[in-house]
Write a protein that holds these residues in place. Structure first.
Motif, PDB file in Angstrom:
ATOM      1  N   LYS A 331      12.167   0.628  12.530  1.00 36.18           N
ATOM      2  CA  LYS A 331      12.014   1.150  11.160  1.00 36.18           C
ATOM      3  C   LYS A 331      10.622   0.838  10.598  1.00 36.18           C
ATOM      4  N   ILE A 332       9.624   1.055  11.422  1.00 38.12           N
ATOM      5  CA  ILE A 332       8.258   0.696  11.024  1.00 38.12           C
ATOM      6  C   ILE A 332       7.708   1.660   9.981  1.00 38.12           C
ATOM      7  N   VAL A 333       8.037   2.938  10.090  1.00 34.61           N
ATOM      8  CA  VAL A 333       7.590   3.890   9.071  1.00 34.61           C
ATOM      9  C   VAL A 333       8.253   3.573   7.735  1.00 34.61           C
ATOM     10  N   GLU A 334       9.517   3.231   7.789  1.00 26.45           N
ATOM     11  CA  GLU A 334      10.222   2.843   6.556  1.00 26.45           C
ATOM     12  C   GLU A 334       9.599   1.586   5.945  1.00 26.45           C
ATOM     13  N   ASN A 335       9.161   0.661   6.795  1.00 26.71           N
ATOM     14  CA  ASN A 335       8.496  -0.534   6.281  1.00 26.71           C
ATOM     15  C   ASN A 335       7.202  -0.161   5.563  1.00 26.71           C
ATOM     16  N   ALA A 336       6.427   0.758   6.144  1.00 24.86           N
ATOM     17  CA  ALA A 336       5.191   1.190   5.498  1.00 24.86           C
ATOM     18  C   ALA A 336       5.465   1.805   4.134  1.00 24.86           C
ATOM     19  N   THR A 364      -0.881   5.770  -0.878  1.00 28.72           N
ATOM     20  CA  THR A 364       0.540   5.876  -0.581  1.00 28.72           C
ATOM     21  C   THR A 364       0.797   5.154   0.732  1.00 28.72           C
ATOM     22  N   GLY A 365       2.000   4.637   0.924  1.00 29.50           N
ATOM     23  CA  GLY A 365       2.324   3.923   2.159  1.00 29.50           C
ATOM     24  C   GLY A 365       1.403   2.743   2.363  1.00 29.50           C
ATOM     25  N   VAL A 366       0.754   2.676   3.526  1.00 30.54           N
ATOM     26  CA  VAL A 366      -0.246   1.626   3.777  1.00 30.54           C
ATOM     27  C   VAL A 366      -1.616   2.282   3.914  1.00 30.54           C
ATOM     28  N   PHE A 367      -1.885   3.183   2.968  1.00 31.12           N
ATOM     29  CA  PHE A 367      -3.105   3.993   2.949  1.00 31.12           C
ATOM     30  C   PHE A 367      -3.616   4.043   1.518  1.00 31.12           C
ATOM     31  N   TRP A 368      -4.483   3.093   1.144  1.00 32.08           N
ATOM     32  CA  TRP A 368      -4.923   2.921  -0.235  1.00 32.08           C
ATOM     33  C   TRP A 368      -6.428   2.728  -0.303  1.00 32.08           C
ATOM     34  N   ALA A 369      -6.983   3.018  -1.476  1.00 26.93           N
ATOM     35  CA  ALA A 369      -8.394   2.751  -1.722  1.00 26.93           C
ATOM     36  C   ALA A 369      -8.569   2.182  -3.118  1.00 26.93           C
ATOM     37  N   LEU A 370      -9.466   1.216  -3.212  1.00 22.62           N
ATOM     38  CA  LEU A 370      -9.959   0.723  -4.492  1.00 22.62           C
ATOM     39  C   LEU A 370     -11.369   1.263  -4.657  1.00 22.62           C
ATOM     40  N   GLU A 371     -11.587   2.112  -5.642  1.00 25.75           N
ATOM     41  CA  GLU A 371     -12.924   2.627  -5.900  1.00 25.75           C
ATOM     42  C   GLU A 371     -13.614   1.704  -6.895  1.00 25.75           C
ATOM     43  N   LEU A 372     -14.752   1.167  -6.504  1.00 31.40           N
ATOM     44  CA  LEU A 372     -15.431   0.126  -7.273  1.00 31.40           C
ATOM     45  C   LEU A 372     -16.632   0.698  -8.018  1.00 31.40           C
ATOM     46  N   VAL A 373     -16.755   0.298  -9.285  1.00 26.95           N
ATOM     47  CA  VAL A 373     -17.790   0.839 -10.160  1.00 26.95           C
ATOM     48  C   VAL A 373     -18.487  -0.292 -10.898  1.00 26.95           C
ATOM     49  N   VAL A 411      -5.782  -0.787   4.277  1.00 30.48           N
ATOM     50  CA  VAL A 411      -5.138  -0.028   5.342  1.00 30.48           C
ATOM     51  C   VAL A 411      -4.624  -0.965   6.444  1.00 30.48           C
ATOM     52  N   PRO A 412      -3.663  -1.818   6.138  1.00 27.97           N
ATOM     53  CA  PRO A 412      -3.111  -2.706   7.162  1.00 27.97           C
ATOM     54  C   PRO A 412      -2.211  -1.947   8.123  1.00 27.97           C
ATOM     55  N   PRO A 413      -1.828  -2.551   9.234  1.00 29.44           N
ATOM     56  CA  PRO A 413      -0.822  -1.933  10.101  1.00 29.44           C
ATOM     57  C   PRO A 413       0.472  -1.647   9.350  1.00 29.44           C
ATOM     58  N   CYS A 414       1.213  -0.663   9.825  1.00 26.52           N
ATOM     59  CA  CYS A 414       2.496  -0.314   9.204  1.00 26.52           C
ATOM     60  C   CYS A 414       3.520  -1.434   9.343  1.00 26.52           C
ATOM     61  N   THR A 415       3.249  -2.404  10.205  1.00 28.52           N
ATOM     62  CA  THR A 415       4.141  -3.544  10.421  1.00 28.52           C
ATOM     63  C   THR A 415       3.876  -4.696   9.472  1.00 28.52           C
ATOM     64  N   VAL A 416       2.934  -4.548   8.553  1.00 28.61           N
ATOM     65  CA  VAL A 416       2.529  -5.652   7.680  1.00 28.61           C
ATOM     66  C   VAL A 416       3.719  -6.185   6.874  1.00 28.61           C
ATOM     67  N   THR A 417       3.705  -7.479   6.602  1.00 24.18           N
ATOM     68  CA  THR A 417       4.777  -8.111   5.849  1.00 24.18           C
ATOM     69  C   THR A 417       4.383  -8.319   4.394  1.00 24.18           C
ATOM     70  N   ASP A 418       5.387  -8.606   3.562  1.00 28.57           N
ATOM     71  CA  ASP A 418       5.124  -8.911   2.159  1.00 28.57           C
ATOM     72  C   ASP A 418       4.183 -10.107   2.033  1.00 28.57           C
ATOM     73  N   ALA A 419       4.399 -11.120   2.848  1.00 26.09           N
ATOM     74  CA  ALA A 419       3.577 -12.330   2.771  1.00 26.09           C
ATOM     75  C   ALA A 419       2.135 -12.037   3.153  1.00 26.09           C
ATOM     76  N   GLU A 420       1.942 -11.196   4.167  1.00 28.05           N
ATOM     77  CA  GLU A 420       0.566 -10.850   4.559  1.00 28.05           C
ATOM     78  C   GLU A 420      -0.127 -10.048   3.469  1.00 28.05           C
ATOM     79  N   VAL A 421       0.602  -9.157   2.815  1.00 25.37           N
ATOM     80  CA  VAL A 421       0.011  -8.424   1.696  1.00 25.37           C
ATOM     81  C   VAL A 421      -0.364  -9.389   0.579  1.00 25.37           C
ATOM     82  N   ALA A 422       0.477 -10.346   0.289  1.00 23.28           N
ATOM     83  CA  ALA A 422       0.167 -11.318  -0.758  1.00 23.28           C
ATOM     84  C   ALA A 422      -1.113 -12.086  -0.427  1.00 23.28           C
TER      85      ALA A 422
END
Length: 439
Positions: A331-336, A364-373, A411-422
């Motif tokens: 369920k890796i896509v669901e995790n993403a 969306t998912g594990v595909f994000w950008a922070l645009e810096l100004v 853009v972490p792997p789709c397997t990333v965990t909550d703790a790794e995101v933190a």
């Protein structure tokens, strides 16, 4: 920072003496020396471990060294390491079947390539043969690969020194934060971008255009999630003028956006879909073109004028099958999708609230950008020197980032965990605090 071990020193010496790197002035390079990797971590030769929030080139969707995939490659190497593409072999058929399980209805053929660039190259070739037309219309904010037609279809600066292929024209796609159309809402941006696209089609001569090539979600250009209805509108324009629609899912596909394909989130079915990267996380180079039944039928009694020595390479195909099966079973896509909705979206929004240098968060998912100004009112982009310092600080904090222009791509792997995101969010917070102070 500790010194690399003997193998690490040798790796660096040999690299600097003999390896020619892409998109770089060679003399200024000082690459990280990687000794190994596992899951969402990269292990350096100097003993440090970095949390990989780049997924390398946004391709290790299943993480590093997934045991099912590495075992499948080893087993296939022992059975049949290579074979020419004209022969039928089980891993190639199983790989096509696995990819097609997640394709839209109306697709039953796959042409395998060595990567994303030649997937786009061959999709454009198919479109030109089927339509009998020459031109390809793509967007300025795009990247489609570094081969003859693909790099000229690309819209960013890398196109300009490589413009040897013929028949390429460009238009502006939607980008509400920096609108080319003076839009005041996302909805208006989509409408005006479609109007602009149709004007380009008509002005270029609709009967001369073979294909519209779009990244479903432009990745390197800034993770530009299209406005609701935009892709459906492009599909309608393509149908109106007899143009084939090619969606480039090389970066956005196989779980990156929280669905198997990014197009699953939009009301659109293209004529051709290109893929690579996440299909087997780059463990062995592979890509391909998903061919709609209507396009495939054209070549039933006509020769397709294309081919590759390593098309459907057995090691790559074994990796594709193992990757897709592991993503399904685990369920890796669901995790993403969950990570994107429940963890990254609120976490990145909190960073934007806390840091005036964050002009926009999108993804969306594990595909994000922070645009810096430098200023949230003028939206002036942060410059290269400040972005370089930001990248260096993130590395020092144990995070391997993806930094592009004035953006951090999350853009972490789709397997990333909550703790790794933190952990990553804490590193971004510290680095952005430093950036804010410098601005």
């Amino acid at each position: 920072m500790t010194a690399p071990d003997a193998d690490g020193r040798l790796a660096l010496d040999l690299d600097r003496a003999h390896v020619f790197h892409s998109w770089s002035a060679q003399g200024a390079l000082s690459p990280l020396v990687v000794a190994g990797a596992s899951g969402c971590e990269v292990h350096l030769a100097d003993g440090r471990t970095l949390l990989d929030f780049s997924s390398q080139l946004v391709n290790t969707n299943i993480g590093h060294q997934h045991p099912r995939v590495t075992a499948a490659i080893a087993e296939q190497a022992g059975r049949l390491a290579t074979i020419a593409p004209q022969h039928a072999v089980l891993p190639r058929g199983r790989a096509a079947e696995a990819v097609l399980r997640h394709a839209p209805a109306g697709f039953s053929k796959v042409f395998f390539t060595n990567g994303g660039a030649d997937a786009n190259e061959n999709a454009l070739r198919m479109a030109r043969v089927v339509t009998g037309r020459d031109k390809v219309l793509s967007t300025y904010r795009s990247y489609h690969g570094n081969t003859g037609a693909a790099v000229v279809a690309t819209g960013d600066w890398r196109r300009i020194p490589n413009e040897y292929a013929r028949g390429h024209v460009h238009a502006f796609g939607p980008y509400a934060y920096r609108s080319e159309f003076w839009s005041t809402s996302v909805e208006q941006e989509g409408e005006r971008a479609l109007h602009h696209l149709e004007r380009v089609i008509v002005s270029e001569g609709a009967a001369s255009i073979a294909a519209i090539l779009l990244e479903t979600v432009p990745g390197t250009a800034g993770v530009l999630v299209p406005p609701p209805g935009y892709l459906a509108g492009v599909r309608a324009l393509a149908d109106r003028y007899g143009i084939l629609l090619v969606l480039d899912e090389v970066m956005a596909g196989f779980g990156r956006t929280g669905t198997w394909f990014a197009l699953d989130q939009h009301d659109v079915v293209p004529d051709l879909i290109t893929f690579a990267k996440g299909v087997n996380s780059g463990y062995v180079p592979a890509g391909g073109v998903l061919i709609s039944d209507a396009v495939a039928a054209h070549f039933e009694d006509r020769v397709f004028p294309g081919g590759l020595t390593y098309s459907g390479h057995p090691l790559a195909m074994a990796a594709v099958v193992a990757t897709i099966e592991a993503m399904e079973d685990e369920k890796i896509v669901e995790n993403a999708a969950r990570i994107g909705t429940d963890v990254l979206a609120p976490g990145l929004a909190a960073l934007a609230d806390a840091h005036p240098s964050v002009g926009e968060v999108r993804g969306t998912g594990v595909f994000w950008a922070l645009e810096l100004v430098t200023d949230p009112e003028t939206r002036e982009p942060v410059g290269a020197a400040a972005m370089g310092a930001l990248k260096a600080e993130l590395l020092g904090l144990g995070l391997l980032p993806f930094v592009q222009d004035n953006r951090i791509h999350v853009v972490p792997p789709c397997t990333v965990t909550d703790a790794e995101v933190a952990t990553a969010l804490a590193a971004y917070d510290r680095a952005l605090t430093t950036l804010d102070a410098s601005l």
